[in-house]
Design a protein around this motif. Structure first.
Motif, PDB file in Angstrom:
ATOM      1  N   LYS A 216       0.843  -1.188   0.000  1.00 48.21           N
ATOM      2  CA  LYS A 216       0.000   0.000   0.000  1.00 48.21           C
ATOM      3  C   LYS A 216       0.879   1.238   0.000  1.00 48.21           C
ATOM      4  O   LYS A 216       1.852   1.315   0.750  1.00 48.21           O
ATOM      5  CB  LYS A 216      -0.915   0.007   1.228  1.00 48.21           C
ATOM      6  CG  LYS A 216      -1.925   1.146   1.250  1.00 48.21           C
ATOM      7  CD  LYS A 216      -2.842   1.042   2.447  1.00 48.21           C
ATOM      8  CE  LYS A 216      -3.879   2.165   2.445  1.00 48.21           C
ATOM      9  NZ  LYS A 216      -4.789   2.086   3.625  1.00 48.21           N
ATOM     10  N   ASN A 217       0.543   2.184  -0.862  1.00 47.17           N
ATOM     11  CA  ASN A 217       1.274   3.452  -0.869  1.00 47.17           C
ATOM     12  C   ASN A 217       0.332   4.588  -0.504  1.00 47.17           C
ATOM     13  O   ASN A 217      -0.894   4.491  -0.664  1.00 47.17           O
ATOM     14  CB  ASN A 217       1.945   3.704  -2.221  1.00 47.17           C
ATOM     15  CG  ASN A 217       0.951   3.937  -3.341  1.00 47.17           C
ATOM     16  OD1 ASN A 217       0.335   4.996  -3.433  1.00 47.17           O
ATOM     17  ND2 ASN A 217       0.786   2.924  -4.215  1.00 47.17           N
ATOM     18  N   LYS A 218       0.915   5.685  -0.003  1.00 49.30           N
ATOM     19  CA  LYS A 218       0.113   6.841   0.423  1.00 49.30           C
ATOM     20  C   LYS A 218       0.924   8.114   0.212  1.00 49.30           C
ATOM     21  O   LYS A 218       2.100   8.182   0.577  1.00 49.30           O
ATOM     22  CB  LYS A 218      -0.293   6.696   1.895  1.00 49.30           C
ATOM     23  CG  LYS A 218      -1.161   7.830   2.411  1.00 49.30           C
ATOM     24  CD  LYS A 218      -1.747   7.513   3.770  1.00 49.30           C
ATOM     25  CE  LYS A 218      -0.694   7.400   4.842  1.00 49.30           C
ATOM     26  NZ  LYS A 218      -1.285   7.213   6.193  1.00 49.30           N
ATOM     27  N   ILE A 219       0.275   9.103  -0.368  1.00 49.47           N
ATOM     28  CA  ILE A 219       0.914  10.402  -0.575  1.00 49.47           C
ATOM     29  C   ILE A 219       0.869  11.173   0.742  1.00 49.47           C
ATOM     30  O   ILE A 219      -0.213  11.427   1.288  1.00 49.47           O
ATOM     31  CB  ILE A 219       0.212  11.190  -1.693  1.00 49.47           C
ATOM     32  CG1 ILE A 219       0.294  10.420  -3.014  1.00 49.47           C
ATOM     33  CG2 ILE A 219       0.824  12.582  -1.836  1.00 49.47           C
ATOM     34  CD1 ILE A 219      -0.515  11.051  -4.138  1.00 49.47           C
ATOM     35  N   LEU A 220       2.044  11.541   1.253  1.00 52.54           N
ATOM     36  CA  LEU A 220       2.112  12.266   2.521  1.00 52.54           C
ATOM     37  C   LEU A 220       2.150  13.772   2.314  1.00 52.54           C
ATOM     38  O   LEU A 220       1.576  14.536   3.103  1.00 52.54           O
ATOM     39  CB  LEU A 220       3.356  11.821   3.315  1.00 52.54           C
ATOM     40  CG  LEU A 220       3.441  10.329   3.647  1.00 52.54           C
ATOM     41  CD1 LEU A 220       4.723  10.045   4.408  1.00 52.54           C
ATOM     42  CD2 LEU A 220       2.231   9.872   4.441  1.00 52.54           C
ATOM     43  N   GLU A 221       2.857  14.207   1.274  1.00 54.09           N
ATOM     44  CA  GLU A 221       2.978  15.634   0.990  1.00 54.09           C
ATOM     45  C   GLU A 221       3.016  15.828  -0.518  1.00 54.09           C
ATOM     46  O   GLU A 221       3.430  14.943  -1.267  1.00 54.09           O
ATOM     47  CB  GLU A 221       4.255  16.222   1.605  1.00 54.09           C
ATOM     48  CG  GLU A 221       4.345  16.133   3.115  1.00 54.09           C
ATOM     49  CD  GLU A 221       5.687  16.637   3.635  1.00 54.09           C
ATOM     50  OE1 GLU A 221       6.453  17.229   2.824  1.00 54.09           O
ATOM     51  OE2 GLU A 221       5.989  16.439   4.819  1.00 54.09           O
ATOM     52  N   LEU A 222       2.594  17.047  -0.949  1.00 55.04           N
ATOM     53  CA  LEU A 222       2.732  17.415  -2.359  1.00 55.04           C
ATOM     54  C   LEU A 222       3.486  18.732  -2.459  1.00 55.04           C
ATOM     55  O   LEU A 222       4.631  18.804  -2.032  1.00 55.04           O
ATOM     56  CB  LEU A 222       1.349  17.469  -3.028  1.00 55.04           C
ATOM     57  CG  LEU A 222       0.717  16.092  -3.304  1.00 55.04           C
ATOM     58  CD1 LEU A 222      -0.726  16.230  -3.760  1.00 55.04           C
ATOM     59  CD2 LEU A 222       1.534  15.326  -4.341  1.00 55.04           C
ATOM     60  N   THR A 223       2.844  19.777  -2.958  1.00 57.14           N
ATOM     61  CA  THR A 223       3.569  21.032  -3.175  1.00 57.14           C
ATOM     62  C   THR A 223       3.665  21.885  -1.919  1.00 57.14           C
ATOM     63  O   THR A 223       4.442  22.839  -1.879  1.00 57.14           O
ATOM     64  CB  THR A 223       2.874  21.858  -4.268  1.00 57.14           C
ATOM     65  OG1 THR A 223       1.543  22.183  -3.847  1.00 57.14           O
ATOM     66  CG2 THR A 223       2.806  21.058  -5.561  1.00 57.14           C
ATOM     67  N   GLY A 224       2.870  21.586  -0.900  1.00 58.66           N
ATOM     68  CA  GLY A 224       2.877  22.402   0.302  1.00 58.66           C
ATOM     69  C   GLY A 224       2.017  23.639   0.213  1.00 58.66           C
ATOM     70  O   GLY A 224       1.929  24.416   1.174  1.00 58.66           O
ATOM     71  N   GLU A 225       1.344  23.859  -0.917  1.00 51.54           N
ATOM     72  CA  GLU A 225       0.540  25.065  -1.100  1.00 51.54           C
ATOM     73  C   GLU A 225      -0.844  24.908  -0.467  1.00 51.54           C
ATOM     74  O   GLU A 225      -1.395  23.818  -0.390  1.00 51.54           O
ATOM     75  CB  GLU A 225       0.402  25.377  -2.591  1.00 51.54           C
ATOM     76  CG  GLU A 225       1.727  25.658  -3.282  1.00 51.54           C
ATOM     77  CD  GLU A 225       1.551  25.901  -4.771  1.00 51.54           C
ATOM     78  OE1 GLU A 225       0.409  25.740  -5.258  1.00 51.54           O
ATOM     79  OE2 GLU A 225       2.541  26.252  -5.447  1.00 51.54           O
ATOM     80  N   ASP A 226      -1.402  26.033  -0.038  1.00 49.84           N
ATOM     81  CA  ASP A 226      -2.751  26.077   0.523  1.00 49.84           C
ATOM     82  C   ASP A 226      -3.478  27.262  -0.104  1.00 49.84           C
ATOM     83  O   ASP A 226      -3.711  28.298   0.528  1.00 49.84           O
ATOM     84  CB  ASP A 226      -2.692  26.212   2.048  1.00 49.84           C
ATOM     85  CG  ASP A 226      -4.083  26.258   2.693  1.00 49.84           C
ATOM     86  OD1 ASP A 226      -5.043  25.837   2.021  1.00 49.84           O
ATOM     87  OD2 ASP A 226      -4.193  26.725   3.833  1.00 49.84           O
TER      88      ASP A 226
ATOM     89  N   GLU B 227      -2.949  21.400   3.125  1.00 49.53           N
ATOM     90  CA  GLU B 227      -2.248  21.408   1.842  1.00 49.53           C
ATOM     91  C   GLU B 227      -3.200  21.001   0.728  1.00 49.53           C
ATOM     92  O   GLU B 227      -4.045  20.122   0.903  1.00 49.53           O
ATOM     93  CB  GLU B 227      -1.058  20.444   1.894  1.00 49.53           C
ATOM     94  CG  GLU B 227      -0.239  20.421   0.623  1.00 49.53           C
ATOM     95  CD  GLU B 227       0.910  19.426   0.684  1.00 49.53           C
ATOM     96  OE1 GLU B 227       1.547  19.213  -0.357  1.00 49.53           O
ATOM     97  OE2 GLU B 227       1.154  18.860   1.771  1.00 49.53           O
ATOM     98  N   ASP B 228      -3.075  21.658  -0.414  1.00 48.02           N
ATOM     99  CA  ASP B 228      -3.979  21.391  -1.534  1.00 48.02           C
ATOM    100  C   ASP B 228      -3.646  20.086  -2.227  1.00 48.02           C
ATOM    101  O   ASP B 228      -2.478  19.711  -2.382  1.00 48.02           O
ATOM    102  CB  ASP B 228      -3.874  22.521  -2.564  1.00 48.02           C
ATOM    103  CG  ASP B 228      -4.426  23.836  -2.027  1.00 48.02           C
ATOM    104  OD1 ASP B 228      -5.163  23.787  -1.034  1.00 48.02           O
ATOM    105  OD2 ASP B 228      -4.103  24.886  -2.606  1.00 48.02           O
ATOM    106  N   ASP B 229      -4.708  19.385  -2.656  1.00 52.84           N
ATOM    107  CA  ASP B 229      -4.550  18.236  -3.539  1.00 52.84           C
ATOM    108  C   ASP B 229      -4.309  18.730  -4.963  1.00 52.84           C
ATOM    109  O   ASP B 229      -4.681  19.856  -5.317  1.00 52.84           O
ATOM    110  CB  ASP B 229      -5.814  17.376  -3.522  1.00 52.84           C
ATOM    111  CG  ASP B 229      -6.102  16.798  -2.147  1.00 52.84           C
ATOM    112  OD1 ASP B 229      -5.144  16.456  -1.445  1.00 52.84           O
ATOM    113  OD2 ASP B 229      -7.296  16.704  -1.793  1.00 52.84           O
TER     114      ASP B 229
END
Length: 1024
Positions: free
Chosen positions: A777-787, A794-796
């Protein structure tokens, strides 16, 4: 008169003594020669076939037959050495004995096989990382043209997909995805050298073993290229002190679709057209009473094409109204086959060994002109130049022919059976329906040449320094060459004006490795060290000449100058890597193991500020079974605990850190003047672009229990990938809309279990079983850090289908709940009966893109499981392999929707027979059917879970009595099957096949689907 004797017989004391001595010597020699017979069994009295009996101090020997018996001629004073893999060696004095029966005791240490670990080998008992060996022998006789097909389901954590075209290489991954946009390819190492060619170039018979490095500790020796795992392939070799052995194998396999789906023929097709016109064929509002004005689509030839139907009726093609029932599918398909022939010669002397092999594989696919041919030659040589200097070469050439264009499979399905592909002159009709749908045979009625030549060689030299015991130096120099030719010509292309072209591509690389090793045992201390310095360079270039607008194409692609509109293009790249690595191994008292590795990588494709990176790892091992407190645990033969932690990397695509230029039309000189081309910046530079880094923790246990009746491995792991390579969108006022950078974090975790049991073992019958289980199983913990929306989270990245806290394979779509029915109340505006009922997530009475989508599941499997059973009865052996991928809880789902919305083009198109459509007469149909397409259609997803009888092989090996009469050493015949049965709720061709790059997950009832092959193979193996 006295008779004279011959001078030799005249009395002489010396001559008399010589006669007596010779006589006694001859008599003694004959007296000492005799035949010893006997048997070799295990401690339970079960016979051991293939055990070796050697006259000590010589190479003279024999081996036991299937019943464990042997016969050998020896001297009475000889000592016999009995040995077999996995058992302790015994020596027996044969003096005064005519029969010797030996019971060999199992040796657990020898059962711990040697595995390849990267820049060396190790006993499995000393391995501290997650390293697994594939079972190749069980699948040697399966009809697999690609070695990767023999790995499907055999190693937990190694995920091999299905193939549906001749000679194709399946998708390969290890422990799921660790990157979003970075390189996802598994690193292939062939005989110690990185191999960038296709696995389709390798002759499976040449492969001796395959080992898989799965955790960061074991892959760290390959640094920046190993984030997706490593597959180590070792080829066959000769044997020292062996006379030449010739092995020949030949097999023939049939191939047909695993699912028998076919397009509709005339009668069903006409019903299908009329079903689409239910709103005209039946009276509103219930659509159950026939409309007397509607007599059938083809019967109403005088209907005005511009009437209320809004679709052409006859399309100007009189062929529509004939009694034609043409089978397009049968004309474009055939019964496929795979024919495989291999021959090898192995042997060696005291100072050298050799292997020479030849292979010819020919495959004709189920789709006509889907052909694959591979000719291969391999030469492996190993020789001792001196007692301390060893040299050798491992080389092969592979020549692949994939000539021929296939008919377009989608066009074969949608072509109406009421039409034929040829006109009255026998020429192909470009558009039989009069619409944009072209004749499927236009694509196959071409000249097509596609050749790929692979050349590989690893030349090595290894020195064992006599003055420093345990110290050795090895030099590897490897070369890969690949030449690709793609030539084609078609008079039907380019709008019927004809086109032709030649595309030639060259690839080559070299690898130079300097490896210094030290291995030594000092009492209870076992010390090992490996020091590596290496470099690699890769080059590629191509030239493409292309032309259209031909008056005639009689010379095809060999006269491109006849084309009215020529075009020439070319390209090239070159990149370099250098690396250093140090690995240290230490074992104390055969109980405690420590392994540490650090590697430094440099890569030309990264930015100036980030050219190099370091990848460290460490691992611990504890052989618990060697502890004194385990002395009373008789059922435990071997127990080892492992834990490792390490860092591996992933490279960026070349040139992505640089500001790149594109050429485009820039200026026109005057009215009607020529166009000048200029250059402009196409991307922004990023001087800080760096490696993706994956840090991984692995905890495992290896065990052998109950006198080797049960052995297995369990691994639990978790990894985190940081600095993900991703193209981030930026304000267009910069002149660019995105830039390659490092953002985000991804977690990947799972468990793997492999168990093997010797269930039954009698004199005549044996049954072993191996079960594998893996869950990832994988999971995205962080992306661009933008809100951007200011909600404190943090925005998807919705447009990229990336969501914080969700899997990369998450499915973000509209949730459907059946189909709107006739007479149903509260159908939203813009929808009608026959269309999917979309769940209104916010209950506002509207279906909108912004508010009514949700995460409805994931494409990722829930878990994978396989079971291999092997039965042996005397000379017969039977292996049965089941493979399965399971979903559950909305995992392992994929789109399998065949919704039909009527329009003037699609109305004529045929489809696969048996699709379950909704209609007033079939309100429980699965797939939507409507005269109109709503603004938001929704879609239908299905579970891809399956259980597959993937491989089954029945083999008969002839016994020694027959082999001796035929003067051959081995002879066996076999029959095997591939993909013989699949149990699934999935509708369509095959649930397992996927192509991630093309966003294909499972092949359903789509007209563009392609079948996975099943079939039977028959063959023979013989050795002299």
């Amino acid at each position: 008169m006295k008779k004279l004797l011959h001078p030799f017989f005249a009395f002489n004391s010396k001559r008399l003594f010589l006669l007596v001595f010779l006589g006694l010597g001859i008599t003694t020699a004959f007296a000492q020669q005799k035949t010893i017979t006997g048997s070799v069994t295990d401690i339970n009295g079960l016979p051991i076939a293939g055990a070796t009996i050697i006259l000590k101090g010589t190479t003279t020997g024999a081996s036991t037959d299937f019943d464990g018996t042997f016969s050998i001629n020896i001297n009475t004073s000889s000592v016999l050495v009995f040995s077999y893999v996995g058992y302790k060696t015994q020596e027996v004095d044969a003096n005064g004995k005519n029969t010797i029966d030996v019971a060999l005791e199992e040796n657990i240490a020898l059962l711990d096989e040697v595995v390849v670990i990267g820049y060396g080998t190790s006993k499995k008992s000393d391995v501290t990382g997650a390293v697994a060996s594939a079972d190749l022998e069980t699948f040697r006789d399966s009809p697999n043209t690609n070695i990767a097909q023999s790995l499907q389901g055999t190693v937990p954590g190694l995920n091999i997909g299905q193939v549906n075209s001749a000679g194709a290489t399946p998708e390969i991954s290890i422990r799921g995805r660790t990157s979003i946009n970075g390189n996802s390819d598994v690193l292939i190492i062939l005989d110690g050298i990185q191999y960038n060619g296709s696995l389709s170039s390798l002759n499976p018979a040449d492969i001796k073993s395959i080992d898989v490095l799965k955790d960061a500790s074991s892959t760290a020796v390959y640094g920046a290229q190993a984030a997706n795992g490593v597959i180590l392939i070792t080829t066959q070799s000769g044997k020292r002190d062996q006379k030449p052995k010739i092995t020949i194998s030949s097999s023939y396999a049939t191939q047909a679709p695993s699912e028998d789906l076919r397009p509709m023929q005339r009668e069903e097709y006409i019903d299908y057209l009329n079903m689409q016109l239910y709103d005209r064929a039946f009276l509103a509002p219930e659509y159950t009473t026939p409309n007397p004005a509607f007599t059938g689509y083809f019967e109403q030839r005088d209907l005005n094409p511009n009437d209320m139907l809004g679709i052409p009726v006859n399309s100007g093609n009189p062929e529509l109204f004939k009694d034609t029932d043409y089978n397009w599918w049968d004309e474009g398909t055939q019964t496929g086959y795979v024919m495989d022939n291999k021959i090898s010669v192995t042997g060696g002397s005291e100072k050298m060994s050799y292997l020479v092999s030849l292979g010819l594989t020919e495959q004709e696919g189920y789709i006509k002109r889907d052909d694959f041919q591979r000719k291969s030659i391999r030469v492996n040589l190993d020789a001792d130049a001196t007692d301390w200097w060893n040299i050798g070469v491992q080389a092969f050439g592979s020549f692949v022919n994939q000539d021929g264009d296939q008919p377009n499979l989608y066009s074969l399905v949608i072509a109406p059976p009421v039409l034929t592909p040829y006109d009255e002159n026998g020429d192909l009709v470009r558009n039989p329906t009069g619409t944009l749908d072209s004749n499927p045979f236009l694509g196959s009625n071409t000249e097509d040449l596609e050749r790929k030549d692979y050349l590989f060689a690893n030349i090595y030299s290894e020195i064992d320094f006599p003055f420093i015991p345990g110290l050795s130096y090895r030099l590897n120099f490897g070369n890969n060459y690949r030449i690709e030719k793609r030539y084609g010509a078609s008079i039907y292309a380019a709008g019927g004006n004809g086109e032709a072209g030649k595309d030639i591509r060259f690839y080559n690389d070299y690898t130079l490795d300097n490896i210094l090793k030290y291995n030594r045992v000092f009492g209870k201390h076992d010390v090992g060290a490996t020091l590596l310095y290496g470099a690699m360079e890769r080059k590629w270039d191509n030239t493409n000449a292309y032309a259209t607008s031909f008056d005639r194409l009689s010379l095809g692609y060999n006269k491109l100058s006849l084309g009215g509109l020529p075009e020439i293009s070319s390209g090239a790249y070159s990149d370099q890597l250098n690396y250093q690595m140090f690995r240290f191994n230490y074992k104390y008292n055969n109980k405690y193991i420590v392994t540490g590795t650090i590697r430094k990588d440099g890569y030309s494709a990264f930015a100036d500020n980030e050219k190099t990176a370091y990848f460290p790892s460490g691992a611990l091992g504890w052989i618990v079974s060697s502890e004194s407190f385990m002395d009373n645990a008789d059922f435990v033969n071997n127990l080892k605990l492992r834990a490792s932690y390490g860092l591996s990397g992933n490279q960026t695509p070349r040139y992505t850190s640089l500001a790149r230029l594109d050429t485009r039309a820039s200026y026109v000189f005057g009215e009607g003047g020529t166009t000048a081309f200029g250059q402009e910046l196409a991307s922004l530079a990023n001087g800080d672009l760096r490696w993706e880094k994956t840090a991984g923790l692995n905890v495992g246990v290896d065990f052998i229990l109950f006198s080797n009746k049960l052995n297995g491995t369990i691994d639990v792991y978790q990894s985190t990938t940081d600095d993900l390579l991703y193209k981030v969108r930026i304000p267009y006022l910069t002149g660019f809309d995105e830039i390659q950078t490092n953002v985000g974090k991804l977690e990947n975790k799972g468990i793997e279990i492999s168990l093997t049991g010797n269930i039954v073992r009698t004199q005549d019958f044996k049954w072993t079983a191996t079960a594998n289980y893996s869950k990832n199983k994988n999971k995205i913990l962080e992306l661009t850090g933008e809100d951007a929306d200011g909600d404190g989270k943090e925005d998807d990245l919705i447009q990229s289908n990336l969501f914080i806290g969700e899997s990369i394979g998450a499915i973000y779509d509209y949730e459907t709940n059946g189909i709107y029915q006739i007479g149903e109340e509260n159908i939203p505006a813009g929808y009608q009966a026959g269309q999917y009922r979309i769940v209104d997530q916010n209950d506002d009475g509207l279906i909108t893109q912004a508010d009514d989508r949700k995460i409805i599941g994931t494409k990722d499997p829930g878990y994978r499981v396989s079971l291999l059973n092997t039965f042996t009865y005397k000379q017969f052996s039977l292996s049965v392999f089941f493979n399965s991928i399971q979903g559950g809880n909305n995992t392992y789902i994929s789109r399998n929707d065949n919704a039909l919305y009527r329009d003037s083009n699609s109305i004529f198109r045929n489809n696969l027979s048996g699709i379950d459509y909704w209609s007033p007469e079939n309100p429980d149909g699965l797939n939507a059917l409507s005269p109109n397409r709503p603004g938001i259609t929704g879609t239908r997803y299905e579970d891809r879970s399956f259980v597959r009888l993937q491989d089954i092989t029945l083999k008969y090996s002839f016994d020694n009595a027959i082999l001796d009469k035929l003067s051959i050493s081995d002879l066996s015949v076999f029959v095997s099957g591939k993909n013989l049965a699949t149990w699934t709720k999935w509708n369509g061709w095959d649930p397992e096949y996927q192509n991630v790059s093309d966003n294909v997950y499972g092949v359903g009832m789509s007209a563009g689907g392609r079948p996975v092959m099943s079939g039977y193979s028959f063959g023979i193996n013989v050795s002299f």
